[in-house]
Structure formats: structure tokens, C-alpha cells
Design a protein around this motif. Structure first.
Motif, PDB file in Angstrom:
ATOM      1  N   LYS A   1      31.823 -48.312 -30.955  1.00 62.60           N
ATOM      2  CA  LYS A   1      32.178 -48.928 -29.696  1.00 62.60           C
ATOM      3  C   LYS A   1      30.934 -49.371 -28.940  1.00 62.60           C
ATOM      4  O   LYS A   1      29.899 -48.701 -28.942  1.00 62.60           O
ATOM      5  N   SER A   2      31.060 -50.506 -28.273  1.00 60.08           N
ATOM      6  CA  SER A   2      29.996 -50.967 -27.386  1.00 60.08           C
ATOM      7  C   SER A   2      30.652 -51.595 -26.160  1.00 60.08           C
ATOM      8  O   SER A   2      31.671 -52.276 -26.274  1.00 60.08           O
ATOM      9  N   TYR A   3      30.080 -51.319 -25.000  1.00 58.88           N
ATOM     10  CA  TYR A   3      30.708 -51.724 -23.748  1.00 58.88           C
ATOM     11  C   TYR A   3      29.747 -52.513 -22.873  1.00 58.88           C
ATOM     12  O   TYR A   3      28.517 -52.455 -23.042  1.00 58.88           O
ATOM     13  N   VAL A   4      30.342 -53.193 -21.896  1.00 60.43           N
ATOM     14  CA  VAL A   4      29.568 -53.801 -20.814  1.00 60.43           C
ATOM     15  C   VAL A   4      30.319 -53.512 -19.521  1.00 60.43           C
ATOM     16  O   VAL A   4      31.562 -53.525 -19.493  1.00 60.43           O
ATOM     17  N   ALA A   5      29.576 -53.192 -18.459  1.00 57.33           N
ATOM     18  CA  ALA A   5      30.209 -52.938 -17.172  1.00 57.33           C
ATOM     19  C   ALA A   5      30.756 -54.241 -16.594  1.00 57.33           C
ATOM     20  O   ALA A   5      30.143 -55.296 -16.705  1.00 57.33           O
ATOM     21  N   SER A   6      31.911 -54.147 -15.969  1.00 60.49           N
ATOM     22  CA  SER A   6      32.551 -55.322 -15.371  1.00 60.49           C
ATOM     23  C   SER A   6      33.362 -54.847 -14.171  1.00 60.49           C
ATOM     24  O   SER A   6      34.544 -54.520 -14.296  1.00 60.49           O
ATOM     25  N   ALA A   7      32.709 -54.756 -13.010  1.00 58.54           N
ATOM     26  CA  ALA A   7      33.383 -54.151 -11.859  1.00 58.54           C
ATOM     27  C   ALA A   7      32.777 -54.618 -10.546  1.00 58.54           C
ATOM     28  O   ALA A   7      31.619 -55.056 -10.487  1.00 58.54           O
ATOM     29  N   PHE A   8      33.588 -54.520  -9.492  1.00 61.26           N
ATOM     30  CA  PHE A   8      33.143 -54.742  -8.122  1.00 61.26           C
ATOM     31  C   PHE A   8      33.503 -53.477  -7.332  1.00 61.26           C
ATOM     32  O   PHE A   8      34.678 -53.112  -7.258  1.00 61.26           O
ATOM     33  N   LEU A   9      32.504 -52.825  -6.772  1.00 64.21           N
ATOM     34  CA  LEU A   9      32.711 -51.557  -6.075  1.00 64.21           C
ATOM     35  C   LEU A   9      32.385 -51.700  -4.592  1.00 64.21           C
ATOM     36  O   LEU A   9      31.481 -52.448  -4.205  1.00 64.21           O
ATOM     37  N   THR A  10      33.119 -50.962  -3.775  1.00 65.81           N
ATOM     38  CA  THR A  10      32.844 -50.940  -2.339  1.00 65.81           C
ATOM     39  C   THR A  10      33.128 -49.556  -1.798  1.00 65.81           C
ATOM     40  O   THR A  10      33.634 -48.680  -2.521  1.00 65.81           O
ATOM     41  N   PHE A  11      32.799 -49.353  -0.514  1.00 64.17           N
ATOM     42  CA  PHE A  11      33.000 -48.054   0.129  1.00 64.17           C
ATOM     43  C   PHE A  11      33.875 -48.258   1.351  1.00 64.17           C
ATOM     44  O   PHE A  11      33.585 -49.091   2.204  1.00 64.17           O
ATOM     45  N   ARG A  12      34.992 -47.509   1.404  1.00 64.98           N
ATOM     46  CA  ARG A  12      35.933 -47.689   2.493  1.00 64.98           C
ATOM     47  C   ARG A  12      36.644 -46.371   2.765  1.00 64.98           C
ATOM     48  O   ARG A  12      37.101 -45.701   1.835  1.00 64.98           O
ATOM     49  N   ASP A  13      36.729 -45.982   4.039  1.00 63.02           N
ATOM     50  CA  ASP A  13      37.430 -44.756   4.431  1.00 63.02           C
ATOM     51  C   ASP A  13      36.937 -43.544   3.642  1.00 63.02           C
ATOM     52  O   ASP A  13      37.725 -42.747   3.107  1.00 63.02           O
ATOM     53  N   SER A  14      35.623 -43.434   3.520  1.00 64.30           N
ATOM     54  CA  SER A  14      34.971 -42.294   2.843  1.00 64.30           C
ATOM     55  C   SER A  14      35.283 -42.235   1.348  1.00 64.30           C
ATOM     56  O   SER A  14      35.216 -41.170   0.739  1.00 64.30           O
ATOM     57  N   GLN A  15      35.649 -43.357   0.769  1.00 66.05           N
ATOM     58  CA  GLN A  15      35.949 -43.397  -0.666  1.00 66.05           C
ATOM     59  C   GLN A  15      35.231 -44.565  -1.320  1.00 66.05           C
ATOM     60  O   GLN A  15      35.086 -45.633  -0.717  1.00 66.05           O
ATOM     61  N   VAL A  16      34.787 -44.338  -2.570  1.00 64.80           N
ATOM     62  CA  VAL A  16      34.279 -45.432  -3.382  1.00 64.80           C
ATOM     63  C   VAL A  16      35.460 -46.055  -4.114  1.00 64.80           C
ATOM     64  O   VAL A  16      36.231 -45.361  -4.773  1.00 64.80           O
ATOM     65  N   LEU A  17      35.591 -47.364  -3.978  1.00 65.00           N
ATOM     66  CA  LEU A  17      36.748 -48.058  -4.531  1.00 65.00           C
ATOM     67  C   LEU A  17      36.304 -49.182  -5.456  1.00 65.00           C
ATOM     68  O   LEU A  17      35.314 -49.869  -5.189  1.00 65.00           O
ATOM     69  N   ALA A  18      37.040 -49.371  -6.533  1.00 66.62           N
ATOM     70  CA  ALA A  18      36.869 -50.536  -7.398  1.00 66.62           C
ATOM     71  C   ALA A  18      37.887 -51.581  -6.955  1.00 66.62           C
ATOM     72  O   ALA A  18      39.076 -51.284  -6.808  1.00 66.62           O
ATOM     73  N   LEU A  19      37.412 -52.801  -6.708  1.00 64.73           N
ATOM     74  CA  LEU A  19      38.285 -53.879  -6.257  1.00 64.73           C
ATOM     75  C   LEU A  19      38.966 -54.515  -7.470  1.00 64.73           C
ATOM     76  O   LEU A  19      38.304 -54.932  -8.410  1.00 64.73           O
ATOM     77  N   VAL A  20      40.285 -54.606  -7.396  1.00 65.43           N
ATOM     78  CA  VAL A  20      41.060 -55.099  -8.532  1.00 65.43           C
ATOM     79  C   VAL A  20      41.456 -56.558  -8.354  1.00 65.43           C
ATOM     80  O   VAL A  20      41.591 -57.287  -9.327  1.00 65.43           O
ATOM     81  N   ASP A  21      41.645 -57.001  -7.100  1.00 64.40           N
ATOM     82  CA  ASP A  21      42.021 -58.390  -6.867  1.00 64.40           C
ATOM     83  C   ASP A  21      41.155 -58.967  -5.757  1.00 64.40           C
ATOM     84  O   ASP A  21      40.538 -58.234  -4.976  1.00 64.40           O
TER      85      ASP A  21
ATOM     86  N   GLY B   1      39.748 -50.980 -16.601  1.00 61.51           N
ATOM     87  CA  GLY B   1      39.219 -52.334 -16.528  1.00 61.51           C
ATOM     88  C   GLY B   1      37.812 -52.411 -15.987  1.00 61.51           C
ATOM     89  O   GLY B   1      37.306 -53.501 -15.712  1.00 61.51           O
ATOM     90  N   LEU B   2      37.120 -51.259 -15.855  1.00 60.85           N
ATOM     91  CA  LEU B   2      35.767 -51.240 -15.307  1.00 60.85           C
ATOM     92  C   LEU B   2      34.704 -51.344 -16.390  1.00 60.85           C
ATOM     93  O   LEU B   2      33.556 -51.693 -16.114  1.00 60.85           O
ATOM     94  N   LEU B   3      35.073 -51.022 -17.606  1.00 64.97           N
ATOM     95  CA  LEU B   3      34.253 -51.292 -18.785  1.00 64.97           C
ATOM     96  C   LEU B   3      35.051 -52.205 -19.692  1.00 64.97           C
ATOM     97  O   LEU B   3      36.277 -52.068 -19.799  1.00 64.97           O
ATOM     98  N   SER B   4      34.384 -53.119 -20.337  1.00 64.42           N
ATOM     99  CA  SER B   4      35.057 -54.012 -21.274  1.00 64.42           C
ATOM    100  C   SER B   4      34.232 -54.092 -22.549  1.00 64.42           C
ATOM    101  O   SER B   4      33.067 -53.675 -22.567  1.00 64.42           O
ATOM    102  N   PRO B   5      34.811 -54.600 -23.635  1.00 65.08           N
ATOM    103  CA  PRO B   5      34.019 -54.751 -24.855  1.00 65.08           C
ATOM    104  C   PRO B   5      32.774 -55.592 -24.597  1.00 65.08           C
ATOM    105  O   PRO B   5      32.812 -56.558 -23.825  1.00 65.08           O
ATOM    106  N   ALA B   6      31.679 -55.210 -25.215  1.00 67.22           N
ATOM    107  CA  ALA B   6      30.425 -55.946 -25.031  1.00 67.22           C
ATOM    108  C   ALA B   6      30.608 -57.410 -25.441  1.00 67.22           C
ATOM    109  O   ALA B   6      31.523 -57.763 -26.199  1.00 67.22           O
ATOM    110  N   ILE B   7      29.730 -58.263 -24.919  1.00 70.78           N
ATOM    111  CA  ILE B   7      29.806 -59.699 -25.192  1.00 70.78           C
ATOM    112  C   ILE B   7      29.801 -59.946 -26.703  1.00 70.78           C
ATOM    113  O   ILE B   7      29.019 -59.361 -27.444  1.00 70.78           O
ATOM    114  N   ASN B   8      30.726 -60.806 -27.150  1.00 78.13           N
ATOM    115  CA  ASN B   8      30.879 -61.178 -28.571  1.00 78.13           C
ATOM    116  C   ASN B   8      31.374 -60.046 -29.459  1.00 78.13           C
ATOM    117  O   ASN B   8      31.218 -60.100 -30.681  1.00 78.13           O
TER     118      ASN B   8
END
Length: 368
Positions: A3-23, A155-162
Motif C-alpha cells: 500500500k502507498s498513500y497520499v494525504a488529501s484533506a482540508f482541516l480546520t479548528f472549530r468549537d474546540s475540535q479539529v475537523l476535516a471538511l467534507v464539502d 477519505g483523508l488518505l487516498s491511493p498515491a498518485i498513479n
């Protein structure tokens, strides 16, 4: 296969929580409640191999973040109005004014180089004190692998490019040319059944179904309908009235309690005229129940003009005093719908997991 991965995520901090944005509208988020996940995600910005990433993870856990990194992260936090961290292949960037600054370099800070020194920049940006001291440790390759696979399911890690394995989807033609009927129940029919189960008690009185047949009254179990009329452009068994739904003279004003119109508006060259007619035909307090495909192959019988999306449906029915949207779909079911994969080939969880940016079908209940 390794297996090989690449990170693919948008993270933010809201209401004392770290959140990954899905949309993009940030209506749907995922909570990141383990600081080790942040380290894993950061490592996979730079490393792709699961084995090499685990080695980096072990090294990182035994190293403290440098003063240089700490100062830069503190400054970035203080300078950002709506901090969003973008994790991508070989890239770690801070969007100082949220997702809207994605394409504006003026509001973007590139922390890729400083991240390579020590994979703790993301943890530092979101402050490690925000995480529980009792979170499960990742202390073996097996627990690291399990955590990485879980992050992939989110959905925060995805298969590496190619390295994407297209499998049976790497083909020139769909698996079924006719929506999935040769394999079972089409995806949109599954969602139609869900919508009908929601609205069934409300379909009552004098009912008109546009594009349907009389048998649907029993098939859909619309038991509260006292009269059931059907309208189509062609004379067929079960059609009570032949005509064009664009023609306002087809029914008298204020004569109907309910209008049902499933998978028809996309075939109407002027759907706004159709909706205006329905409004005129309905009694005050009457309801229209409408479903349209948002992601589906062309089916031009007789014509296929539109793919109304949720915002478009609200605009079409804007004159109604009350609207309620029912939207179904996610990236997996969008692909399945276009490829002719049937609903029975997916699990209930896969079908019902909703993503607002990937509608397969859009439904609305609109009251006059």
C-alpha cells in the motif's frame, strides 16, 4: 500489493475540535479526535510507502518540535482569520481566510519545507492540548496500518498518485447500458423508494401523477388518494389523460390536492412552465412531490434537457410557500449510477451515506 498513500484533506479548528471538511460549504465535517492521526496525515504528505511512513512515525514520536516550528505555527495561527490547513501530495499549506483563499496566493502560507523537518506542524497548528491524554497509542506497524486504512475510509488518505486500481471500472462502456436494470435495481430507484416511504402519508385527495400509470397508486401504496389521474403525452394503458404538461389548460385551477411528478422534469423543455402550471392546478395547501436525476446517463425519450440540482430545484419551486428538499447520493453512488451498477451490489451504508456535493437524485416536497 504494498500500500502507498497520499494525504488529501482540508482541516480546520472549530468549537474546540479539529475537523476535516467534507464539502465546500462546510456543512458536513469529520471530527479528528486523535492527535496521532494528524501525524500520520502529515507524514503521508511527504512519504508514500506504508512501511517508510511507519519508520517516520516512530522517529517523529521520539522527537520534539523545534522552537523554529513552534514560533512559525503560533504566528500562522494569530495571522489567520479562518484557518484551514490543506494537505496534498508534497504540499502542506495554510489557507488564512478559509477555502475561499484556495486560489489566492496572497492568503496562502506554504509550510511544506518546515513540515519536512519534523512531521508535527499540523499538530502544533491545532495545539496538542486540545487532544485527550488517554487516546489509544499507535505502537506497532499493525496499529499504524489499521489507522492508515481507517483514514482512507474517511477519505483523508487516498491511493498515491498513479497507483489507483481501477479494476472493473477501467472500461469504455458501462457495466449495464440501461441504468443497472440487467444487474438488479438501479441506484435511482433505490432512492425513489426512500423518498416515497417519506411522503406516502401525504399523498392524498385528488392526485395527478405526471408521466405515470394508474397501477402506480397501488404500487406506491398511495392509499389516501381518493381520485387518481395520470397524464402522459402518449396514449398507453393506465394513462387517463393524454396531453402536454406544459399546457395549462389540461386541468382547472385549484382542482388538485396532490401532484406527483417523478423523473419527468428533465424531459420538459421548459420545466419552469411545468412547475408554474402545477402551482395553478393545486388547491391552496396542496402539495407537489417531485424527483429528478442529478447524476444519471442521458435517456432521451422523447428528449433529455436538464439535470436540476438542489439549488435549481429550490429556484424552480420558489413560488410555493413551503419547500423541503430530499437529496440522496455520494461519490460512490454517482459512479455506480453512471456505470450501471445496481443498488444490490452496494451495502445499505454505502447507499445511504450522504455527501451534499454529490447528489444522484434530488427530490422536493412543495406546498402551495
Amino acid at each position: 500489493m504494498k500500500k502507498s498513500y497520499v494525504a488529501s484533506a482540508f482541516l480546520t479548528f472549530r468549537d474546540s475540535q479539529v475537523l476535516a471538511l467534507v464539502d465546500f460549504k462546510q456543512n458536513k465535517t469529520l471530527t479528528i479526535d486523535n492527535k496521532y492521526w494528524l501525524t500520520i496525515l502529515e507524514i503521508f504528505i511527504h512519504e508514500q510507502s506504508l512501511e517508510e511512513a511507519y519508520q517516520k512515525f516512530e522517529e517523529t514520536n521520539s522527537t520534539k518540535i523545534s522552537e523554529k516550528q513552534l514560533k512559525q505555527c503560533t504566528k500562522v495561527r494569530s495571522d489567520s482569520d479562518d484557518l484551514v490547513v490543506m494537505l496534498a501530495n508534497k504540499s502542506l499549506k495554510v489557507l488564512k481566510k478559509g477555502l475561499m483563499s484556495l486560489l489566492n496566493p496572497e492568503y496562502t502560507i506554504d509550510l511544506t519545507a518546515i513540515s519536512q523537518e519534523n512531521f508535527q506542524v499540523i499538530t502544533c497548528l491545532f495545539n496538542p492540548e486540545n487532544f485527550s491524554a488517554h487516546e489509544p497509542e499507535i505502537n506497532s506497524f499493525e496499529t499504524f496500518r489499521q489507522s492508515s486504512e481507517y483514514l482512507e475510509t474517511l477519505g483523508l488518505l487516498s491511493p498515491a498518485i498513479n497507483t489507483i486500481d481501477w479494476g472493473d471500472l477501467r472500461r469504455r462502456f458501462p457495466l449495464c447500458n440501461l441504468f443497472g436494470f440487467t444487474r438488479g435495481i438501479p441506484i435511482d430507484r433505490y432512492y425513489l423508494d426512500k423518498f416515497i416511504s417519506e411522503i406516502r402519508p401525504q399523498v392524498a385527495g385528488t392526485v395527478l401523477e405526471v408521466g405515470g400509470v394508474l397501477q402506480n397508486r397501488e404500487f406506491y401504496q398511495f392509499s389516501k388518494a381518493t381520485e387518481y389521474h395520470t397524464l402522459d403525452i402518449a396514449a398507453n394503458p393506465g394513462v387517463t389523460q393524454v396531453g402536454d404538461v406544459h399546457d395549462r389548460a389540461m386541468f382547472k385551477p385549484d382542482s388538485l390536492d396532490t401532484v406527483v411528478i417523478f423523473n419527468v422534469l428533465e424531459h420538459c423543455h421548459n420545466p419552469w412552465v411545468v412547475v408554474e402550471n402545477i402551482y395553478i392546478w393545486l388547491k391552496v395547501g396542496g402539495k407537489c412531490f417531485c424527483m429528478v436525476p442529478s447524476a444519471q446517463r442521458l435517456h432521451d425519450f422523447p428528449g433529455d434537457y436538464w439535470r436540476p440540482l438542489p439549488d435549481g430545484m429550490q429556484q424552480l419551486f420558489q413560488n410555493f410557500c413551503h419547500q423541503k428538499l430530499y437529496v440522496y447520493g455520494n461519490p460512490l453512488t454517482v459512479v455506480a449510477s453512471f456505470m450501471g451498477i445496481s443498488a444490490k451490489e452496494l451495502s445499505t451504508d454505502e447507499l445511504d451515506n450522504f455527501h451534499p456535493d454529490y447528489p444522484v437524485t434530488t427530490c422536493i416536497v412543495a406546498m402551495k
